[in-house]
Design an enzyme around this catalytic site. Sequence first.
Site, PDB file in Angstrom:
ATOM      1  N   CYS B  90       0.834  -1.209   0.000  1.00 47.92           N
ATOM      2  CA  CYS B  90       0.000   0.000   0.000  1.00 47.92           C
ATOM      3  C   CYS B  90       0.868   1.258   0.000  1.00 47.92           C
ATOM      4  O   CYS B  90       1.515   1.555  -0.981  1.00 47.92           O
ATOM      5  CB  CYS B  90      -0.965  -0.056   1.187  1.00 47.92           C
ATOM      6  SG  CYS B  90      -2.323   1.116   1.053  1.00 47.92           S
ATOM      7  N   HIS B 207      -3.346  -5.833   1.081  1.00 51.44           N
ATOM      8  CA  HIS B 207      -2.660  -5.993   2.369  1.00 51.44           C
ATOM      9  C   HIS B 207      -2.546  -7.449   2.823  1.00 51.44           C
ATOM     10  O   HIS B 207      -3.400  -7.929   3.570  1.00 51.44           O
ATOM     11  CB  HIS B 207      -3.429  -5.222   3.445  1.00 51.44           C
ATOM     12  CG  HIS B 207      -3.316  -3.747   3.311  1.00 51.44           C
ATOM     13  ND1 HIS B 207      -2.367  -3.011   3.994  1.00 51.44           N
ATOM     14  CD2 HIS B 207      -4.010  -2.859   2.565  1.00 51.44           C
ATOM     15  CE1 HIS B 207      -2.491  -1.730   3.683  1.00 51.44           C
ATOM     16  NE2 HIS B 207      -3.481  -1.606   2.817  1.00 51.44           N
ATOM     17  N   GLU B 209      -0.658  -8.545   5.080  1.00 52.97           N
ATOM     18  CA  GLU B 209      -0.429  -8.608   6.539  1.00 52.97           C
ATOM     19  C   GLU B 209      -1.737  -8.593   7.318  1.00 52.97           C
ATOM     20  O   GLU B 209      -1.758  -8.938   8.494  1.00 52.97           O
ATOM     21  CB  GLU B 209       0.503  -7.465   6.982  1.00 52.97           C
ATOM     22  CG  GLU B 209      -0.149  -6.109   7.192  1.00 52.97           C
ATOM     23  CD  GLU B 209      -0.475  -5.368   5.896  1.00 52.97           C
ATOM     24  OE1 GLU B 209      -0.497  -5.989   4.820  1.00 52.97           O
ATOM     25  OE2 GLU B 209      -0.744  -4.144   5.973  1.00 52.97           O
TER      26      GLU B 209
END
Lengths: 84, 236
Positions: B90, B207, B209
């Site tokens: 991002c 994302h 994560e």
Amino acid sequence: MRFTFEVLVTLKPGLADPQGKAVEGALPALGWTNVSGLRVGKHVRLEVEAADEAAGRAQVDEMARRLLSNPVIEDYRILAAEPT
Amino acid sequence: MSAGLARVGVVTFPGSLDDRDALRAVELMGGEGVTLWHGDADLRGVDAVVLPGGFSYGDYLRCGAIARFAPVMDEVRAFAERGGPVLGICNGFQILCESGLLPGALVRNRSLRFVCQYVHLRVETSQTPVTADLVPGELIEIPIKHGEGQFVADGETLARIEGEGRVVFRYCSASGEVGDEWNPNGSANAIAGVRSERGNVVGLMPHPEHAVDPDVGPTGGQPLFASLLARALSRA
């Protein structure tokens, strides 16, 4: 000497400008139906201490290239330069 | 320093938001998360670097434009030049594009809306540290949350990165089709992530994560971190 410079940063011509489109889309509601090609850019004003205008302009040019604009998507132009 | 654990550094910039989640993902997947600070020209001997999501420097001027000049970025660049694995997520992707480590740029979503949703991604290449354990064509589901995620590049650059197999992920449907309907931000060629010429630097808007813990949703981020950790370890 101290000089005031203005830098105009604009999106490259081929690139879509959704922000410009949204602003353009709001104008007919205010009665202006004859507007097209609206694009939004950025205006940066700054003061530089330099020996002369040419030296100041050269520095502003480098700053515009390295930070104020992203050459991948934007063009820039140095507008008015005047002693402060 | 514990032997046998991949040490993955996560850089915190002023305005980073997802640094904690990235560290947690690294640890959940069996690595050692190492905190790195934007103002320190020091990578603390890590085996891989993650530039996390967020709004570094308030996204002022352009997303990532100011963060790219942080002292730590000189070290990240040198690390990348030595072939070290670097993953930008991002805002981290935006920083890598601004710094010239990755091609193209990320601009305002075509819809002008901030998007926050799960998306499907199609893996396009195994030639990166985060996709080395995946097969081209494989699908993963992970979230996006961004206002400036539309990938753009001039025609010549786009042709080059496509020709060199440098597109890493594309937005797609749940069955892998690519089209406007499944392109959440208007990205050119539905590109969600790209890699450097050498392949060791990867950036993506979605994302991974945020998708490693089965308790909170899809776990499409797991194979990316597993792959990154394995590659980081093999370099250590």
